[in-house]
Design an enzyme around this catalytic site. Structure first.
Site, PDB file in Angstrom:
ATOM      1  N   GLU A 164       2.243  36.994  88.462  1.00 35.05           N
ATOM      2  CA  GLU A 164       1.832  35.610  88.077  1.00 35.05           C
ATOM      3  C   GLU A 164       2.824  34.746  87.146  1.00 35.05           C
ATOM      4  OE1 GLU A 164      -1.901  36.410  86.698  1.00 35.05           O
ATOM      5  OE2 GLU A 164      -3.071  37.027  88.684  1.00 35.05           O
ATOM      6  N   GLU A 347      -4.121  41.476  93.825  1.00 37.38           N
ATOM      7  CA  GLU A 347      -5.240  41.424  92.765  1.00 37.38           C
ATOM      8  C   GLU A 347      -6.477  40.745  93.156  1.00 37.38           C
ATOM      9  OE1 GLU A 347      -4.365  40.598  88.736  1.00 37.38           O
ATOM     10  OE2 GLU A 347      -2.374  41.310  88.766  1.00 37.38           O
TER      11      GLU A 347
HETATM   12  C1  FCB Z   1      -4.596  38.837  86.119  1.00 34.90           C
HETATM   13  C2  FCB Z   1      -3.468  39.614  85.464  1.00 34.90           C
HETATM   14  C3  FCB Z   1      -3.979  41.100  85.256  1.00 34.90           C
HETATM   15  C4  FCB Z   1      -5.243  41.172  84.693  1.00 34.90           C
HETATM   16  C5  FCB Z   1      -6.084  40.117  85.520  1.00 34.90           C
HETATM   17  C6  FCB Z   1      -7.800  40.228  85.182  1.00 34.90           C
HETATM   18  O1  FCB Z   1      -4.175  37.337  85.825  1.00 34.90           O
HETATM   19  O2  FCB Z   1      -2.378  39.766  86.323  1.00 34.90           O
HETATM   20  O3  FCB Z   1      -3.120  41.749  84.436  1.00 34.90           O
HETATM   21  O4  FCB Z   1      -5.212  40.651  83.371  1.00 34.90           O
HETATM   22  O5  FCB Z   1      -5.680  38.983  85.581  1.00 34.90           O
END
Ligand code: FCB
Length: 437
Positions: A164, A347
């Site tokens: 990210e 994620e």
């Molecule tokens: C994302 C991050 C991860 C975690 C999630 C909830 O942006 O990559 O580390 O904090 O959010």
């Protein structure tokens, strides 16, 4: 639940600073997150990642939890300051030994190690020299990638360069709610370009060590335009360019989009070719859509972000919108066509205030509903032709959630921080059954 193609990758994700603890062990140097977390007022509960989930010492127990879950892959991150305590110079063998043990344990359990090289924990000395605002940090990153691949390249099954970079740029360098706590607003653009340049150089370094396949994990958020004026449309487009295109267009050979803050003076001849080095997988991190409308007069931003009505909300107050995942996958496919590599959702997850009941069980039906909705939405996008080959839940464990400290629980496994006791939640059993099927 509909069927998934054979070989579809099911996994869970974590990151180093959020779970490892042991921040001064085996020669690890300080990172910007150690510095930031120890500054008064930065973290809502005043906590730090000093202990976190003590995963550094409990990785075998955590690997057993992964094996019990039956996942085919585990995405973790490597702490740069364990490998290079000052961000430059030779590898710290003791730091790499830890990942060596972790990777071998995963392989012995039949789990593919998926390693992220940078999940925001920049070695502090590199920040002292300017961090990602400095072009040189990109070259340092490639050197670190080379050292890591030299040791682990034969066993890691997917390399993710950056996590990210959009969030790291905006929260870390734009508004300062994350480390390193800089408040540069749109002057933060060098941190975008240098991260992407670092990505491109790292891709080359990894390939030179035959460490592949290679990916990046970007955060995406479909934009919901609120209001219907030309100004609202322009605001939505500006936000979309910044969040969804700035870190993807140049990677897929399109050059930079017309995004707010973009400063061409930072980009040197040849950089765009380095950035566009082919990747094998695009990692997609998705949590929620963003409501955007035209800014008030005199606002320093070309858009205003507004809460979206009509959605259930997580404990983070994020809207629960599984259709946003389908929409963004479709959008990526539509935008980039054949230039889009296979996608893995690296994620997806939610925070709720989970606590053990009198019998010690942790029941989290909201998380099950959340994941079920998102997996189905992804499957629909696949049925429409979007090439998705994997899905990772954030996160295996409840962990240290950056500026929110220990107040947000994202795990399939509950962690009681004082005792470090791990208790699989009901979502753990749900995900295990899904993976099995
Ligand atoms: C994302 C991050 C991860 C975690 C999630 C909830 O942006 O990559 O580390 O904090 O959010």
């Amino acid at each position: 639940m509909p069927d998934f193609p054979a070989g579809f990758r099911w996994g869970v994700s974590t990151s180093a600073y959020q779970i490892e603890g042991a921040t001064t062990v085996d020669g690890r140097g300080p990172s910007i997150w150690d510095t930031f977390a120890h500054e008064a007022g930065r973290i809502v509960d005043g906590s730090t990642g000093d202990q976190a989930c003590d995963h550094y010492h409990r990785h075998a127990e955590d690997t057993a939890l992964l094996a019990g879950l039956g996942v085919s892959a585990y995405r973790f991150s490597i702490a740069w300051p364990r490998v290079q305590p000052t961000g430059t110079g030779p590898a710290n063998a003791a730091g790499l030994d830890f990942y060596d043990r972790l990777v071998d344990g995963l392989l012995a359990a039949g789990i593919d190690p998926v390693a992220t090289l940078f999940h925001w924990d920049l070695p502090q000395p590199l920040e002292d020299a300017g961090g990602w605002l400095q072009r040189d940090t990109a070259a340092r990153f490639a050197e670190y990638a080379d050292l890591t691949a030299t040791r682990l390249g034969d066993r890691v099954k997917l390399w993710i360069t950056l996590n990210e970079p959009f969030i790291h740029m905006t929260l870390g360098y734009g508004i300062g709610t994350h480390a390193p706590g800089r408040m540069l607003l749109f002057d933060a653009f060098p941190a975008a370009h240098h991260q992407l340049l670092g990505h491109g150089l790292a891709v080359a370094a990894l390939r030179a060590r035959t460490a592949s396949p290679v990916a990046i994990a970007n955060n995406y958020s479909p934009v919901r335009q609120v209001g219907d004026t030309d100004a609202d449309r322009a605001a939505a487009q500006a936000y979309d360019a910044l969040h969804n295109r700035l870190f993807t267009d140049p990677l897929l050979g399109r050059g930079y989009p017309d995004a707010p803050g973009l400063d061409p003076a930072v980009i040197r001849d040849g950089d765009l070719d380095v950035l566009a080095a082919p990747i094998d997988v695009l990692g997609v991190n998705y949590y929620n859509p963003t409501g955007v409308r035209a800014p008030e007069e005199g606002s320093p931003l070309p858009f205003e972000m507004v809460p979206l009505d009509g959605y259930p909300r997580t404990a983070f107050d994020w809207p629960v919108a599984p259709d946003g995942l389908r929409e963004l996958l479709r959008q990526l496919h539509h935008r980039y066509g054949d230039a889009l590599p296979p996608v893995q959702v690296t994620e997806s997850g939610c925070a709720y205030d989970d606590a053990p009941d009198a019998q010690g069980r942790v029941d989290d039906p909201e998380r099950i509903a959340y994941l079920d909705g998102h997996v189905r939405a992804m499957r629909e996008a696949m049925a429409e032709g979007v090439p998705v080959t994997g899905y990772f839940v954030w996160s295996l464990l409840d962990n240290w959630e950056w500026a929110e400290g220990f107040t947000k629980r994202f795990g399939l496994v509950h962690v009681d921080y004082p005792t470090q006791r791990r208790t699989p939640k009901s979502s753990y059993a749900w995900f295990r059954d899904l993976v099995r099927r």
